[in-house]
Design a protein around this motif. Structure first.
Motif, PDB file in Angstrom:
ATOM      1  N   MET A 190       0.855  -1.172   0.000  1.00 33.06           N
ATOM      2  CA  MET A 190       0.000   0.000   0.000  1.00 33.06           C
ATOM      3  C   MET A 190       0.899   1.232   0.000  1.00 33.06           C
ATOM      4  O   MET A 190       1.844   1.298   0.769  1.00 33.06           O
ATOM      5  N   ASN A 191       0.581   2.186  -0.858  1.00 28.28           N
ATOM      6  CA  ASN A 191       1.427   3.376  -0.891  1.00 28.28           C
ATOM      7  C   ASN A 191       1.131   4.280   0.310  1.00 28.28           C
ATOM      8  O   ASN A 191       0.146   4.110   1.021  1.00 28.28           O
ATOM      9  N   GLN A 192       2.013   5.216   0.557  1.00 27.18           N
ATOM     10  CA  GLN A 192       1.929   6.063   1.751  1.00 27.18           C
ATOM     11  C   GLN A 192       0.650   6.891   1.790  1.00 27.18           C
ATOM     12  O   GLN A 192       0.047   7.060   2.851  1.00 27.18           O
ATOM     13  N   LYS A 193       0.206   7.393   0.635  1.00 24.34           N
ATOM     14  CA  LYS A 193      -1.021   8.195   0.602  1.00 24.34           C
ATOM     15  C   LYS A 193      -2.218   7.354   1.047  1.00 24.34           C
ATOM     16  O   LYS A 193      -3.021   7.802   1.873  1.00 24.34           O
ATOM     17  N   ASN A 194      -2.331   6.146   0.514  1.00 25.36           N
ATOM     18  CA  ASN A 194      -3.435   5.268   0.909  1.00 25.36           C
ATOM     19  C   ASN A 194      -3.347   4.890   2.384  1.00 25.36           C
ATOM     20  O   ASN A 194      -4.364   4.795   3.073  1.00 25.36           O
ATOM     21  N   MET A 195      -2.142   4.653   2.868  1.00 28.83           N
ATOM     22  CA  MET A 195      -1.951   4.304   4.273  1.00 28.83           C
ATOM     23  C   MET A 195      -2.399   5.457   5.175  1.00 28.83           C
ATOM     24  O   MET A 195      -3.053   5.235   6.197  1.00 28.83           O
ATOM     25  N   THR A 196      -2.095   6.662   4.793  1.00 31.48           N
ATOM     26  CA  THR A 196      -2.498   7.842   5.569  1.00 31.48           C
ATOM     27  C   THR A 196      -4.015   7.975   5.596  1.00 31.48           C
ATOM     28  O   THR A 196      -4.604   8.232   6.648  1.00 31.48           O
ATOM     29  N   ILE A 197      -4.656   7.771   4.449  1.00 29.19           N
ATOM     30  CA  ILE A 197      -6.113   7.855   4.372  1.00 29.19           C
ATOM     31  C   ILE A 197      -6.753   6.773   5.245  1.00 29.19           C
ATOM     32  O   ILE A 197      -7.675   7.045   6.017  1.00 29.19           O
ATOM     33  N   ALA A 198      -6.259   5.545   5.142  1.00 33.01           N
ATOM     34  CA  ALA A 198      -6.806   4.446   5.940  1.00 33.01           C
ATOM     35  C   ALA A 198      -6.632   4.713   7.427  1.00 33.01           C
ATOM     36  O   ALA A 198      -7.554   4.505   8.225  1.00 33.01           O
ATOM     37  N   ASN A 199      -5.466   5.196   7.810  1.00 32.80           N
ATOM     38  CA  ASN A 199      -5.200   5.498   9.217  1.00 32.80           C
ATOM     39  C   ASN A 199      -6.135   6.595   9.721  1.00 32.80           C
ATOM     40  O   ASN A 199      -6.715   6.473  10.812  1.00 32.80           O
ATOM     41  N   THR A 200      -6.303   7.639   8.953  1.00 36.42           N
ATOM     42  CA  THR A 200      -7.187   8.743   9.320  1.00 36.42           C
ATOM     43  C   THR A 200      -8.628   8.252   9.464  1.00 36.42           C
ATOM     44  O   THR A 200      -9.336   8.631  10.401  1.00 36.42           O
ATOM     45  N   PHE A 201      -9.054   7.387   8.533  1.00 40.44           N
ATOM     46  CA  PHE A 201     -10.409   6.837   8.576  1.00 40.44           C
ATOM     47  C   PHE A 201     -10.617   6.019   9.851  1.00 40.44           C
ATOM     48  O   PHE A 201     -11.607   6.192  10.553  1.00 40.44           O
ATOM     49  N   TYR A 202      -9.686   5.121  10.169  1.00 42.05           N
ATOM     50  CA  TYR A 202      -9.850   4.277  11.347  1.00 42.05           C
ATOM     51  C   TYR A 202      -9.729   5.058  12.648  1.00 42.05           C
ATOM     52  O   TYR A 202     -10.373   4.715  13.638  1.00 42.05           O
ATOM     53  N   ILE A 203      -8.963   6.116  12.660  1.00 45.18           N
ATOM     54  CA  ILE A 203      -8.923   6.986  13.843  1.00 45.18           C
ATOM     55  C   ILE A 203     -10.290   7.632  14.037  1.00 45.18           C
ATOM     56  O   ILE A 203     -10.824   7.660  15.146  1.00 45.18           O
ATOM     57  N   ALA A 204     -10.876   8.130  12.947  1.00 46.64           N
ATOM     58  CA  ALA A 204     -12.214   8.725  13.025  1.00 46.64           C
ATOM     59  C   ALA A 204     -13.239   7.692  13.481  1.00 46.64           C
ATOM     60  O   ALA A 204     -14.116   7.998  14.296  1.00 46.64           O
ATOM     61  N   PHE A 205     -13.112   6.462  12.982  1.00 40.74           N
ATOM     62  CA  PHE A 205     -14.017   5.390  13.397  1.00 40.74           C
ATOM     63  C   PHE A 205     -13.877   5.142  14.895  1.00 40.74           C
ATOM     64  O   PHE A 205     -14.882   5.031  15.606  1.00 40.74           O
ATOM     65  N   GLY A 206     -12.664   5.067  15.374  1.00 33.09           N
ATOM     66  CA  GLY A 206     -12.418   4.854  16.798  1.00 33.09           C
ATOM     67  C   GLY A 206     -12.933   5.986  17.663  1.00 33.09           C
ATOM     68  O   GLY A 206     -13.353   5.767  18.800  1.00 33.09           O
ATOM     69  N   GLU A 207     -12.919   7.184  17.127  1.00 36.06           N
ATOM     70  CA  GLU A 207     -13.438   8.350  17.848  1.00 36.06           C
ATOM     71  C   GLU A 207     -14.943   8.519  17.669  1.00 36.06           C
ATOM     72  O   GLU A 207     -15.525   9.467  18.182  1.00 36.06           O
ATOM     73  N   LYS A 208     -15.538   7.635  16.884  1.00 35.31           N
ATOM     74  CA  LYS A 208     -16.969   7.667  16.571  1.00 35.31           C
ATOM     75  C   LYS A 208     -17.358   8.986  15.908  1.00 35.31           C
ATOM     76  O   LYS A 208     -18.404   9.565  16.173  1.00 35.31           O
ATOM     77  N   ASN A 209     -16.476   9.446  15.014  1.00 34.91           N
ATOM     78  CA  ASN A 209     -16.650  10.713  14.319  1.00 34.91           C
ATOM     79  C   ASN A 209     -17.176  10.429  12.905  1.00 34.91           C
ATOM     80  O   ASN A 209     -16.413  10.285  11.955  1.00 34.91           O
ATOM     81  N   ILE A 210     -18.486  10.356  12.777  1.00 33.60           N
ATOM     82  CA  ILE A 210     -19.131  10.022  11.506  1.00 33.60           C
ATOM     83  C   ILE A 210     -18.800  11.050  10.424  1.00 33.60           C
ATOM     84  O   ILE A 210     -18.552  10.687   9.273  1.00 33.60           O
ATOM     85  N   GLU A 211     -18.764  12.322  10.773  1.00 35.33           N
ATOM     86  CA  GLU A 211     -18.495  13.361   9.779  1.00 35.33           C
ATOM     87  C   GLU A 211     -17.101  13.200   9.167  1.00 35.33           C
ATOM     88  O   GLU A 211     -16.923  13.355   7.961  1.00 35.33           O
ATOM     89  N   ALA A 212     -16.121  12.892   9.982  1.00 31.00           N
ATOM     90  CA  ALA A 212     -14.760  12.694   9.476  1.00 31.00           C
ATOM     91  C   ALA A 212     -14.675  11.428   8.631  1.00 31.00           C
ATOM     92  O   ALA A 212     -13.989  11.400   7.600  1.00 31.00           O
ATOM     93  N   MET A 213     -15.378  10.369   9.033  1.00 34.03           N
ATOM     94  CA  MET A 213     -15.397   9.140   8.239  1.00 34.03           C
ATOM     95  C   MET A 213     -16.002   9.395   6.866  1.00 34.03           C
ATOM     96  O   MET A 213     -15.506   8.908   5.856  1.00 34.03           O
ATOM     97  N   GLU A 214     -17.086  10.148   6.843  1.00 35.00           N
ATOM     98  CA  GLU A 214     -17.810  10.408   5.595  1.00 35.00           C
ATOM     99  C   GLU A 214     -16.920  11.074   4.544  1.00 35.00           C
ATOM    100  O   GLU A 214     -17.053  10.793   3.356  1.00 35.00           O
ATOM    101  N   LYS A 215     -16.004  11.902   4.969  1.00 26.46           N
ATOM    102  CA  LYS A 215     -15.107  12.596   4.034  1.00 26.46           C
ATOM    103  C   LYS A 215     -14.233  11.632   3.236  1.00 26.46           C
ATOM    104  O   LYS A 215     -13.776  11.961   2.163  1.00 26.46           O
TER     105      LYS A 215
END
Length: 67
Positions: free
Chosen positions: A1-26
């Motif tokens: 996985m390239n670094q850009k995709n890894m960053t996006i996936a990490n950001t998504f799962y952090i938002a999921f863990g924080e239960k931040n639906i708005e951030a996940m939706e982006k």
């Protein structure tokens, strides 16, 4: 996985863990698909509704490793 995709996936799962639906939706495409043993969903809104239901079952989500 390239670094850009890894960053996006990490950001998504952090938002999921924080239960931040708005951030996940982006980070979701409008035609996202979720296939589980119990159901198949297609579309951003059905995915987010399922995520909200799943979020009710955990207090914290941790990323233990990335590759």
């Amino acid at each position: 996985m390239n670094q850009k995709n890894m960053t996006i996936a990490n950001t998504f799962y952090i938002a999921f863990g924080e239960k931040n639906i708005e951030a996940m939706e982006k980070h979701l495409q409008t035609d996202v698909r979720l296939i589980t043993p119990l159901s198949k969903l297609q579309g951003k809104e059905p995915y987010l509704e399922a995520a909200k239901g799943f979020m009710a079952f955990f207090n914290a989500l941790s990323i233990r490793a990335t590759s």
